[in-house]
Design a protein around this motif. Structure first.
Motif, mmCIF file in Angstrom:
data_model
loop_
_atom_site.group_PDB
_atom_site.id
_atom_site.type_symbol
_atom_site.label_atom_id
_atom_site.label_comp_id
_atom_site.label_asym_id
_atom_site.label_seq_id
_atom_site.Cartn_x
_atom_site.Cartn_y
_atom_site.Cartn_z
ATOM 1 N N ALA A 70 -9.487 -0.843 -4.489
ATOM 2 C CA ALA A 70 -10.682 -0.967 -4.097
ATOM 3 C C ALA A 70 -11.025 -1.844 -3.154
ATOM 4 O O ALA A 70 -12.124 -1.847 -2.220
ATOM 5 N N TRP A 71 -10.074 -2.968 -2.932
ATOM 6 C CA TRP A 71 -10.191 -3.876 -1.733
ATOM 7 C C TRP A 71 -10.037 -3.160 -0.359
ATOM 8 O O TRP A 71 -10.851 -3.296 0.475
ATOM 9 N N GLU A 72 -9.205 -2.038 -0.475
ATOM 10 C CA GLU A 72 -9.090 -1.240 0.835
ATOM 11 C C GLU A 72 -10.299 -0.649 1.301
ATOM 12 O O GLU A 72 -10.707 -0.278 2.300
ATOM 13 N N GLU A 73 -10.778 -0.039 -0.057
ATOM 14 C CA GLU A 73 -12.121 0.919 0.178
ATOM 15 C C GLU A 73 -13.258 0.029 0.630
ATOM 16 O O GLU A 73 -14.226 0.283 1.502
ATOM 17 N N LEU A 74 -13.302 -1.316 0.218
ATOM 18 C CA LEU A 74 -14.345 -2.063 0.507
ATOM 19 C C LEU A 74 -14.302 -2.710 1.957
ATOM 20 O O LEU A 74 -15.202 -2.766 2.740
ATOM 21 N N ILE A 75 -13.040 -2.918 2.482
ATOM 22 C CA ILE A 75 -12.846 -3.110 3.831
ATOM 23 C C ILE A 75 -13.222 -2.039 4.853
ATOM 24 O O ILE A 75 -13.803 -2.212 5.936
ATOM 25 N N ALA A 76 -12.750 -0.827 4.339
ATOM 26 C CA ALA A 76 -13.113 0.368 4.848
ATOM 27 C C ALA A 76 -14.684 0.627 5.000
ATOM 28 O O ALA A 76 -15.405 0.937 6.175
ATOM 29 N N LEU A 77 -15.445 0.311 3.970
ATOM 30 C CA LEU A 77 -16.787 0.411 3.937
ATOM 31 C C LEU A 77 -17.540 -0.721 4.885
ATOM 32 O O LEU A 77 -18.478 -0.191 5.703
#
Length: 314
Positions: free
Chosen positions: A58-65
């Motif tokens: 979830a953190w990785e997706e948040l950073i990508a977003l």
């Protein structure tokens, strides 16, 4: 179970949310809502994560977003500036259904890829590419790559859920082959247009001259690479974010012999199914005529987007 360091994360999460909100002010209303809804869903995933893997994903997706929001705003700003500089009315751009636009953040759900529609009819590229070849190539062969890509994605999802990876090698191979086939065909059909041809202009032409010496040298190199692909495959003009220049590559099948760290901007399909009805065993003639339907305006649009991706050169 919630992690003890959740309080510690409140400030960075709030900072990221404010940053995304500021960038999203420039987006269409529907996209704003979608982006912020996705952000809040990922925040909940972090807050209530039970498994560490869920938390980190979830953190990785948040950073990508967040990165997407910044890049999206930058491209929209540049698009507005380009429009003002060229004195083109916004309504004219909005009405141009063939223009390449920056896509909103809408990830394709696992196993739900779709066949992109053509912008032109199957007979529109005649006499250079015949109607029946185009119909078979798009409606049957490209559709099969899409179907098999979806199947591979679902099988790998099933393997993850059951934690059974006995067939992972097979399905990863299917994922690579059909995924590359789908994405390259999407480029191939998109960068052709009726009444096109000629030579590239503007920034793309300048870059070609910088990297290959002249358009003639580029076309000769690209044509030879396409003609000499062993068996079925592709000739690709790619932007290398690491080398920060254009290169010409071959790809056997769809995925072999290629480089990972690159962005294709021009793709020529030299599998026999792309030309055998009109050019049986005459690949060279097919390549020569293919340049008469290349839409360099669309290739330039791809280049203009791709060149914004720059890695540290090594």
């Amino acid at each position: 179970m919630q992690y003890d360091w959740l309080d510690w994360m409140k400030k960075p999460l709030n900072d990221m949310l404010q940053d995304c909100q500021q960038q999203a002010e420039f987006f269409p209303q529907e996209e704003q809502q979608e982006i912020l809804g996705r952000f809040r869903a990922l925040t909940r995933s972090i807050k209530y994560a039970i498994q560490p893997a869920t938390y980190y994903q979830a953190w990785e997706e948040l950073i990508a977003l967040q990165r997407y929001c910044r890049e999206r705003r930058e491209l929209l700003t540049l698009s507005i500036q380009d429009t003002e500089d060229s004195e083109v009315e916004p309504s004219a751009i909005e009405k141009d259904s063939t223009a390449i636009s920056v896509a909103p953040y809408r990830p394709v759900p696992i196993g739900q890829h779709k066949l992109p529609p053509l912008r032109y009819s199957y007979d529109a590229l005649e006499p250079y590419i015949d109607r029946e070849t185009m119909r078979i190539h798009h409606a049957e062969l490209h559709q099969k790559y899409v179907n098999d890509l979806n199947k591979a994605e679902k099988q790998l999802q099933n393997a993850r859920e059951k934690r059974n990876y006995d067939l992972v090698k097979h399905w990863e191979r299917e994922l690579a082959f059909n995924g590359a086939g789908h994405y390259l065909h999407t480029i191939f059909f998109d960068i052709m247009s009726p009444g096109a041809g000629g030579e590239p202009k503007g920034d793309l032409r300048d870059q070609i001259i910088r990297d290959f010496g002249s358009y003639r040298a580029f076309k000769e190199h690209f044509s030879q690479a396409a003609e000499k692909v062993e068996g079925g495959g592709w000739a690709l003009l790619i932007w290398s974010p690491r080398a920060q220049r254009l290169e010409i590559l071959q790809a056997e099948k769809h995925q072999n012999l290629s480089q990972q760290d690159q962005i294709p901007i021009l793709a020529l399909d030299v599998w026999e199914h792309a030309y055998y009805l009109k050019y049986p065993n005459k690949r060279k003639a097919y390549i020569e005529n293919w340049f008469k339907v290349v839409d360099w305006n669309r290739v330039n649009d791809r280049y203009d987007t791709a060149r914004r991706v720059l890695w540290q050169p090594y």
